[in-house]
Scaffold this active site. Structure first.
Site, PDB file in Angstrom:
ATOM      1  N   ASP A  37      38.260  11.570  30.294  1.00  0.00           N
ATOM      2  CA  ASP A  37      39.481  11.921  30.864  1.00  0.00           C
ATOM      3  C   ASP A  37      39.939  10.801  31.556  1.00  0.00           C
ATOM      4  O   ASP A  37      41.183  10.890  31.697  1.00  0.00           O
ATOM      5  CB  ASP A  37      38.937  13.107  31.917  1.00  0.00           C
ATOM      6  N   ASP A  41      44.061   9.760  31.260  1.00  0.00           N
ATOM      7  CA  ASP A  41      45.152   9.887  32.458  1.00  0.00           C
ATOM      8  C   ASP A  41      45.609   8.465  32.335  1.00  0.00           C
ATOM      9  O   ASP A  41      46.781   8.553  32.805  1.00  0.00           O
ATOM     10  CB  ASP A  41      44.111  10.040  33.654  1.00  0.00           C
ATOM     11  N   LYS A 122      40.098  40.154  21.237  1.00  0.00           N
ATOM     12  CA  LYS A 122      41.380  40.545  22.143  1.00  0.00           C
ATOM     13  C   LYS A 122      41.160  40.088  23.312  1.00  0.00           C
ATOM     14  O   LYS A 122      40.378  40.077  24.328  1.00  0.00           O
ATOM     15  CB  LYS A 122      41.489  42.088  22.399  1.00  0.00           C
ATOM     16  N   LYS A 322      38.466  49.054  22.482  1.00  0.00           N
ATOM     17  CA  LYS A 322      37.893  48.714  24.150  1.00  0.00           C
ATOM     18  C   LYS A 322      36.503  48.885  23.931  1.00  0.00           C
ATOM     19  O   LYS A 322      36.011  50.053  23.668  1.00  0.00           O
ATOM     20  CB  LYS A 322      38.477  49.535  25.180  1.00  0.00           C
ATOM     21  N   CYS A 420      43.415  61.130  59.497  1.00  0.00           N
ATOM     22  CA  CYS A 420      43.929  59.974  58.729  1.00  0.00           C
ATOM     23  C   CYS A 420      43.403  58.547  59.396  1.00  0.00           C
ATOM     24  O   CYS A 420      43.692  58.332  60.602  1.00  0.00           O
ATOM     25  CB  CYS A 420      45.264  60.065  58.685  1.00  0.00           C
ATOM     26  N   CYS A 438      46.774  63.115  54.031  1.00  0.00           N
ATOM     27  CA  CYS A 438      47.437  62.752  55.281  1.00  0.00           C
ATOM     28  C   CYS A 438      48.964  63.246  55.210  1.00  0.00           C
ATOM     29  O   CYS A 438      49.642  62.819  53.997  1.00  0.00           O
ATOM     30  CB  CYS A 438      47.485  61.244  55.508  1.00  0.00           C
ATOM     31  N   CYS A 443      53.144  58.154  58.572  1.00  0.00           N
ATOM     32  CA  CYS A 443      52.028  57.204  58.528  1.00  0.00           C
ATOM     33  C   CYS A 443      52.480  55.883  57.959  1.00  0.00           C
ATOM     34  O   CYS A 443      52.875  55.647  56.734  1.00  0.00           O
ATOM     35  CB  CYS A 443      51.086  58.149  57.480  1.00  0.00           C
TER      36      CYS A 443
END
Ligand code: IVH
Length: 759
Positions: A37, A41, A122, A322, A420, A438, A443
């Site tokens: 690497d 670079d 997927k 799925k 609430c 609520c 709120c």
């Protein structure tokens, strides 16, 4: 001493680029890097220095482009040349039966054709579209609403797996590549540690990390994110040669052009073979090093696909499969309560964090009180949690053998203390939906949620308004109602304290300016987005789009004749059923009464026919397909529930107040009434044959479809027009046989133009 030969900088830059590209390929495509690497670079820095010294040598496809450029103020919108579709789902629990039904539904749409399927992984990331012109990457965008997305070209250029230039010299003049940007599990883990050690909240999973990274405005930061890309399809293609005629061919072609594609795919010929492929994929997918949330099943043959066609949002020839949810067990530490936009109180499980396929889970939904009771879930229990695809993890049950001695059944109301948790006002149980609510519209939690909804993607897209900023704007009283954001000022916003009194942390000038710019842009957003943002009950994103196509403004929707007609038609249908003299309920009545009933029945039916006919003529409904159906059976674009809800909301105090304020703010979102051309195309079926000269086939298809017409691959009695170019063969003969009108490309274009200028 021999003099060192100085290389021509242009040649040197070219040599460096070729070399860097080669190493990129070795690293990515062949997983066989030849250099470290650091050495990579070094090469990279040499090239960058050279380009800085001789700016004229820099090219748009130089690998140095990948480090990112100056931060942008926000994303502009890009219209996709062809819409980006989504996929309908099939679930593991539907099993072989589900697959068979799907295969049969496609077979019905293209009878007698042998069918081949391609199963692909997927990958769980973010859908994007890349546009290449003459082989160079010119733009890239998110899916957005399928028609327009964010222009994130600068960010995408930093993704090393995305070629800046296509490899082959024979690349088409325009090529749109569709695929997924994602993060590998290892990359995600590194990034998570980095973000955590910087003291920030890390992303929940690789998908949200990829999505969040692509949304960054500073592409230099994006360049450091471990993003990957995989291509799986095409958008617009323009060029001398047609693209390959099968999905498999397309993937091979994309690969030859330098794109990354899945290594594992499988050709299948039946539902059984598809299921076997799905199982095979399930067995190996954990070894991919990135998250997959399913398999994609696609009809392999592209011509057949055209014949089968698409729904509004997804093709009829493909499905996402799925896999069954992943489960884990952990301890339920506590139950907290979240207040939703409409005041609904949702119990949330606070869990001992567990790692479940790619992400750490510390919270999960408990749905509602009844669910907790049904499953007898108690604080302190060991619970089973489940993660299925993109949905939030849920608690699905308890492990009773592991229940500690001292637990009591959970009681929602006493847990809440009857109030609430956000505003302290008393709560009420809504019997219709089996939830506690609520009822205090003031709120603060509800206000925050409303604001978040208003600002979310697909609505007004005010990214910076998520989470803590929305919280604090409401808490500090700067926003009561979502529309208040249009009155925010730079100085109040930039000094907004996102921290606490003792540890203040201000929003800042830069962020404030960015948010105000986004708010300013939102004024111009089209009607569909506004209709969605206003959070009208029963009007979701899709209905908002449908409404916007048929109305020019919000006022138009508020007093919509079309919606009134939909409601009236629905009411009439109910009355028609009640007055049917032959119906069982009307059996015992006397002759005179029966005659009266029959007369009323006839009048109602006539009225329904008239309204149905009007809706069909306006394009807001289609004639029902079933045999013997008349205008009264019109299938409407927006159903009676949504129509009633919209009319009711606009005539409510709240709706009227919103309209009034928008007027004062000078915000007039515009919708598009369909033109006459659309009317003329709507419901008509076209067959394209021979070669087209002024446009590509996908373009012609798009022109037809965008106006509501259909494109078919073969001529039948149902075909309305055959557009024939040079080289047209058997389809021309078919047209003659069926007596279908044949037009030239020229005539087709005239047809479009004329209709357009009239429309
Ligand atoms: S095809 C018209 N293929 O899944 C076909 N999609 O749930 C549209 N996805 O929006 C998509 N892997 O972001 C296709 N091999 C694959 C895919 C894939 C992931 C994503 C894509 C799409 C979403 C739909």
């Amino acid at each position: 001493m021999p003099e060192e030969k100085i290389e021509d900088p242009k040649l040197q830059a070219e040599r460096l680029r070729t070399e860097i590209e080669r190493h990129n390929r070795l690293y990515y495509d062949e997983a066989a890097p030849e250099i470290s690497d650091q050495d990579f670079d070094l090469l990279f820095r040499k090239l960058r220095d050279l380009e800085e010294k001789y700016p004229e040598l820099a090219t748009v496809d130089s690998p140095t482009q990948r480090v990112g450029g100056r931060p942008s103020q926000g994303f502009s919108q890009l219209r996709h040349a062809l819409p980006m579709l989504s996929l309908d789902n099939l679930f593991a629990k539907d099993g072989l039966d589900g697959l068979r039904k799907f295969v049969a539904s496609v077979a019905r749409a293209a009878p007698g054709e042998p069918m081949e399927w391609l199963v692909e992984p997927k990958v769980d990331g973010v859908a994007i579209s890349l546009r290449y012109e003459h082989g160079l990457l010119v733009s890239g965008a998110t899916r957005g609403d399928g028609e327009t997305g964010d222009d994130i070209t600068q960010n995408l250029k930093t993704v090393r797996a995305i070629p800046l230039r296509l490899r082959s010299s024979a690349s088409p003049s325009v090529l749109e590549v569709r695929g997924e940007v994602y993060m590998t599990s290892a990359g995600f883990a590194r990034l998570r540690d980095e973000i955590r050690s910087a003291g920030h909240e890390p992303f929940a999973n690789p998908r949200s990390a990829a999505a969040g990274s692509l949304k960054l405005l500073d592409s230099r930061v994006v360049a450091r994110r471990p993003l990957e890309f995989i291509a799986f399809g095409l958008g617009e293609v323009r060029g001398k040669n047609d693209p390959p005629s099968t999905q498999k061919g397309i993937l091979d072609w994309l690969k030859s052009l330098g794109q990354h594609t899945h290594r594992w795919t499988k050709i299948c010929h039946s539902a059984d073979e598809i299921l076997a492929a799905i199982d095979e994929l399930d067995a190996i997918r954990d070894g991919f090093g990135f998250e997959t949330d399913g398999a994609v099943i696609k009809l392999n043959d592209v011509e057949l696909r055209e014949r089968v066609g698409n729904n509004a949002r997804a093709p009829k020839w493909a499905r996402a499969w799925k896999y069954a949810a992943q489960k884990a067990t952990t301890r339920l530490r506590d139950i907290t309560v979240q207040v939703g936009r409409t005041g609904v109180l949702t119990p949330v499980a606070e869990l001992e964090p567990v790692f479940l396929r790619g992400s750490t889970i510390a919270r999960a939904t408990l749905h509602n009180e009844d669910e907790i009771q049904r499953k007898d879930i108690r604080i302190g229990d060991t619970v089973v949690i489940e993660k299925a695809g993109e949905v939030i993890p849920a608690v699905v049950g308890v492990v009773p053998e592991m229940r500690p001695a001292e637990t009591r059944p959970f009681d929602f109301l006493s847990h809440l203390g009857g109030r609430c948790p956000a505003c302290g006002s008393p709560v009420r149980r809504d019997p219709q939906f089996a939830v506690w609510v609520c009822e205090n519209p003031q709120c603060p939690a509800q206000k925050t949620r409303r604001l978040e909804y208003f600002a979310k993607r697909g609505a007004l897209d005010l990214d910076a308004l998520g989470g803590i900023v929305a919280d604090k704007l409401v808490e500090r009283g700067l926003v009561e109602e979502p529309l208040d954001v249009f009155q925010l000022k730079l100085d109040t916003l930039s000094t907004l304290n996102l921290g606490t009194e003792s540890e203040p942390r201000v929003f800042g000038q830069k962020n404030a300016r960015k948010l105000l710019d986004a708010i300013e842009r939102a004024r111009q957003l089209p009607l569909a987005r506004w209709l969605h943002a206003l959070a009208i009950p029963d009007i979701g994103e899709e209905t908002a789009h449908d409404l916007a196509r048929f109305h020019e403004s919000l006022d138009n929707v508020a007093s919509s004749r079309l919606l009134q007609d939909v409601v009236a038609l629905d009411r009439l249908r109910g009355q028609i059923e009640e007055t049917n003299p032959r119906a069982r309920r009307n059996r015992g009545i006397g002759e005179l009464e029966r005659q009266e009933l029959a007369e009323r029945h006839r009048k109602l039916a006539e009225e329904a026919r008239e309204i149905g006919g009007r809706l069909i003529a306006e394009g807001f409904a289609e004639r029902a397909k079933k045999k013997g159906a008349g205008d009264a059976d019109a299938v409407v674009k927006v159903g009676p529930v949504a129509a009633r809800a919209a009319l009711k909301w606009f005539s409510s105090d709240r709706g009227r107040e919103v309209l009034r304020r928008l007027g004062i703010l000078g915000i007039h979102p515009q919708g598009g009434a369909p033109s006459k051309a659309e009317d003329a195309f709507a419901g008509k079926t076209f067959v394209l044959t021979g070669s087209l000269e002024k446009m590509t086939r996908p373009e012609a298809q798009e022109l037809i479809r965008s106006r509501g017409g259909n494109v078919s691959g073969s001529v039948s009695r149902k075909t309305n027009y055959v557009v024939a170019g040079p080289g047209a063969g058997s389809k021309l003969a078919d047209a003659k046989q069926h007596g279908v009108k044949v037009i030239s490309e020229e005539q087709f274009l005239d047809f479009l133009d004329k209709k357009r200028s009239k429309g």
